[in-house]
Enzyme design. Structure first.
Site, PDB file in Angstrom:
ATOM      1  N   ASN A 151      27.754  30.331  48.463  1.00 12.50           N
ATOM      2  CA  ASN A 151      27.914  31.628  49.140  1.00 12.50           C
ATOM      3  C   ASN A 151      26.634  32.185  49.745  1.00 12.50           C
ATOM      4  O   ASN A 151      26.689  32.969  50.683  1.00 12.50           O
ATOM      5  CB  ASN A 151      28.564  32.649  48.207  1.00 12.50           C
ATOM      6  CG  ASN A 151      27.786  32.876  46.932  1.00 12.50           C
ATOM      7  OD1 ASN A 151      27.189  31.966  46.371  1.00 12.50           O
ATOM      8  ND2 ASN A 151      27.782  34.100  46.449  1.00 12.50           N
ATOM      9  N   GLY A 226      26.766  30.040  39.654  1.00 12.20           N
ATOM     10  CA  GLY A 226      28.121  29.598  39.962  1.00 12.20           C
ATOM     11  C   GLY A 226      29.124  30.317  39.092  1.00 12.20           C
ATOM     12  O   GLY A 226      28.887  31.435  38.612  1.00 12.20           O
ATOM     13  N   GLU A 248      23.341  32.557  36.307  1.00 10.05           N
ATOM     14  CA  GLU A 248      23.909  33.753  36.940  1.00 10.05           C
ATOM     15  C   GLU A 248      25.332  33.376  37.290  1.00 10.05           C
ATOM     16  O   GLU A 248      25.570  32.454  38.067  1.00 10.05           O
ATOM     17  CB  GLU A 248      23.088  34.149  38.168  1.00 10.05           C
ATOM     18  CG  GLU A 248      23.387  35.553  38.651  1.00 10.05           C
ATOM     19  CD  GLU A 248      24.546  35.604  39.613  1.00 10.05           C
ATOM     20  OE1 GLU A 248      25.638  36.073  39.196  1.00 10.05           O
ATOM     21  OE2 GLU A 248      24.396  35.167  40.752  1.00 10.05           O
ATOM     22  N   CYS A 282      28.872  37.409  44.315  1.00 12.47           N
ATOM     23  CA  CYS A 282      29.082  37.711  42.900  1.00 12.47           C
ATOM     24  C   CYS A 282      28.913  39.195  42.633  1.00 12.47           C
ATOM     25  O   CYS A 282      29.394  39.710  41.623  1.00 12.47           O
ATOM     26  CB  CYS A 282      28.137  36.889  42.032  1.00 12.47           C
ATOM     27  SG  CYS A 282      26.406  37.043  42.498  1.00 12.47           S
ATOM     28  N   GLU A 379      38.226  37.223  38.718  1.00 18.69           N
ATOM     29  CA  GLU A 379      37.426  37.230  39.935  1.00 18.69           C
ATOM     30  C   GLU A 379      38.098  36.359  40.993  1.00 18.69           C
ATOM     31  O   GLU A 379      38.243  35.147  40.815  1.00 18.69           O
ATOM     32  CB  GLU A 379      36.012  36.706  39.649  1.00 18.69           C
ATOM     33  CG  GLU A 379      35.094  36.754  40.848  1.00 18.69           C
ATOM     34  CD  GLU A 379      33.715  36.194  40.550  1.00 18.69           C
ATOM     35  OE1 GLU A 379      32.739  36.710  41.111  1.00 18.69           O
ATOM     36  OE2 GLU A 379      33.622  35.225  39.767  1.00 18.69           O
TER      37      GLU A 379
END
Length: 479
Positions: A151, A226, A248, A282, A379
């Site tokens: 991303n 990820g 993260e 995220c 998510e």
């Protein structure tokens, strides 16, 4: 135009011995942006060996000399920002302004970590013993294994590679196979800037390559960005191996809009947080908690802004939101919205699939029946925000905190006391007051609480806690 990308192993650009792969444009899936071959297991091992061999020399290189290489790389990245930004838009789906800004932001990260050469590199403490001082010296951890997502295909690698290199470590890096071209560009800039052979190694691959990096005894520490599921597996495996790990992971970020908020400003910021980068952040806003008194008014503003967003080819100047990165991403988001509507959510904007070429979904706003629906917990990683109402500030903060994730949050209020209460109440790593939930600067720590992060934070000087180890030295005068 289709680019051929190569792996970088021990200072040599190599085709790779593994399977062929192709990177396609998510706005026009028939268009191949880049192609190449994955590194074989043997090549991943060779990359790790090259990093180990290069580690002593790189650690012994003066910090200012390492910094000069980072500065030269930053200049190369900056000079290519328009061209690489267009490539980023083509391979990942960000709009062109966002893509160019990401490329320039990665150069800024490299310059920040180059400036670490001018800052303190240790500490001196007094000793109770005469003639003695106590030094705390920082040394590199060795070989860093870095695994990065799709991303932010150049920014996230920069904020891992920059600190790893400036503090004297060597690197084996596996980017997402969805975005190989920007990885190739960043690695090229660092190599062209004068990195010695083996200091940075780029290997393309799928999950097996990531596991090979994590498992290899030649890798001293692992940094991963990820999904939460994969991050947990990486944490567990590194725990078994006694290997430092930094992760993260996912987010399910809430924005809280209270009755005293500026509703026009709040609506605009919520939409930026939810729909910029097609929600593939995220830190994106995916949950909205609104004070009951202003809920209808606020949601009308948010839905209206969402409905007016121009969706299309991210290279087109009028487009405000591009596609999702892949067909699998589109199907996951579409299924999540369908499930939420089936559970009683009321669509206020979007929700219906877009019938066009490419992996597009509409900006979607859902009025949720409560927090019991799966959407509140899961998510989706797309441009969808779901709202619930709260009758008090305490209830609103409690609903925002009702998640296993704790990456980012935002609160909109004019009351300083309420903002301070949110700092104490919300278990997150990043809190925005009167601004969107997404966004960070390279000189401050970034990372989450709860299931959103593990280990030392990234960015700023916080990165030093992961990429260095300390040696406490008791320095006494000779007798």
């Amino acid at each position: 135009m289709t680019m051929d990308v190569l792996n970088l192993i021990g200072g040599r650009w190599v085709e790779g011995e593994g399977e062929e792969f192709a990177d396609t444009n998510p706005a026009r899936p028939s268009e191949v942006v880049a192609r190449g071959r994955f590194a074989s297991a043997r090549e991943v091992a060779r990359a790790i060996t090259a990093a180990r061999d290069a580690a002593p020399g790189w650690a012994a290189t003066p910090h200012h000399a390492r910094a000069e290489i980072l500065l030269r790389a930053a200049a190369l990245v900056d000079a290519a920002a328009e061209e690489w930004g267009a490539e980023l838009a083509r391979e990942e789906g960000k709009t062109l302004p966002e893509a160019v800004a990401e490329v320039r932001g990665s150069a800024r990260v490299l310059r920040y970590y180059a400036s670490e050469a001018d800052r303190d590199s240790g500490e001196v403490f007094a000793s109770p013993r005469p003639g003695e001082s106590v030094l705390v010296v920082r040394k590199p951890i060795g070989v860093a294994g870095l695994i990065t997502p799709f991303n932010f295909p150049i920014a996230i690698p920069a904020w891992k590679i920059g600190p790893a290199l400036t503090y004297g470590n060597t690197v084996v890096w596996k980017p997402s196979s969805l975005v190989p071209l920007l990885a190739y560009r960043l690695a090229w800039a660092l190599a062209e800037a004068g990195l010695p052979d083996g200091v940075l190694n780029l290997v393309y691959g799928e999950a097996e390559a990531g596991s090979a990096i994590v498992d290899h005894p030649g890798v001293d520490a692992v940094s991963f960005t990820g999904s939460t599921a994969v991050g947990r597996a990486v944490i567990a495996r590194c725990g078994e191996l006694g290997k430092p790990v930094q992760t993260e992971m996912g987010g399910k970020n809430a924005s809280v809009v209270l009755a005293d908020a500026d509703l026009d400003h709040a609506a605009e910021q919520v939409c930026l947080g939810a729909f910029r980068s097609t929600g593939q952040k995220c830190t994106a806003t995916s949950r909205l908690v609104v004070a009951t008194q202003v809920a209808d008014e606020l949601l009308e503003r948010v839905a209206d802004r969402a409905a007016r967003l121009v969706v299309g080819d991210p290279l087109a100047p009028e487009v405000e939101m591009g596609p999702l990165v892949s067909s699998a991403a589109r199907d996951r988001v579409t299924a999540g919205v369908r499930q939420a509507v089936g559970a009683g959510a009321k669509p206020l904007a979007g929700a219906e699939p877009l019938e066009r070429e490419g992996w597009f979904v509409p900006p979607t706003v859902l009025d949720l029946p409560g927090t019991g629906v799966d959407f509140w917990r899961t998510e989706l990683f797309g441009p969808v925000v779901g709202a619930v109402r709260a009758s008090s500030t305490e209830e609103a903060l409690g609903l925002a905190d009702l998640s296993e994730h704790g990456l980012s949050a935002a609160i909109f209020t004019r009351d300083l006391g309420t903002a301070l209460a949110a700092i104490d109440r919300l278990e997150v790593g990043v809190l925005h007051v009167n601004s969107e939930s997404a966004g960070t600067f390279p000189y401050v720590p970034f990372g989450g609480a709860k299931q959103s992060g593990f280990g030392p934070k990234e960015q700023g000087r916080a990165a030093r806690e992961f990429y260095t180890r300390t040696v406490t030295v008791y320095l006494g005068a000779p007798a």
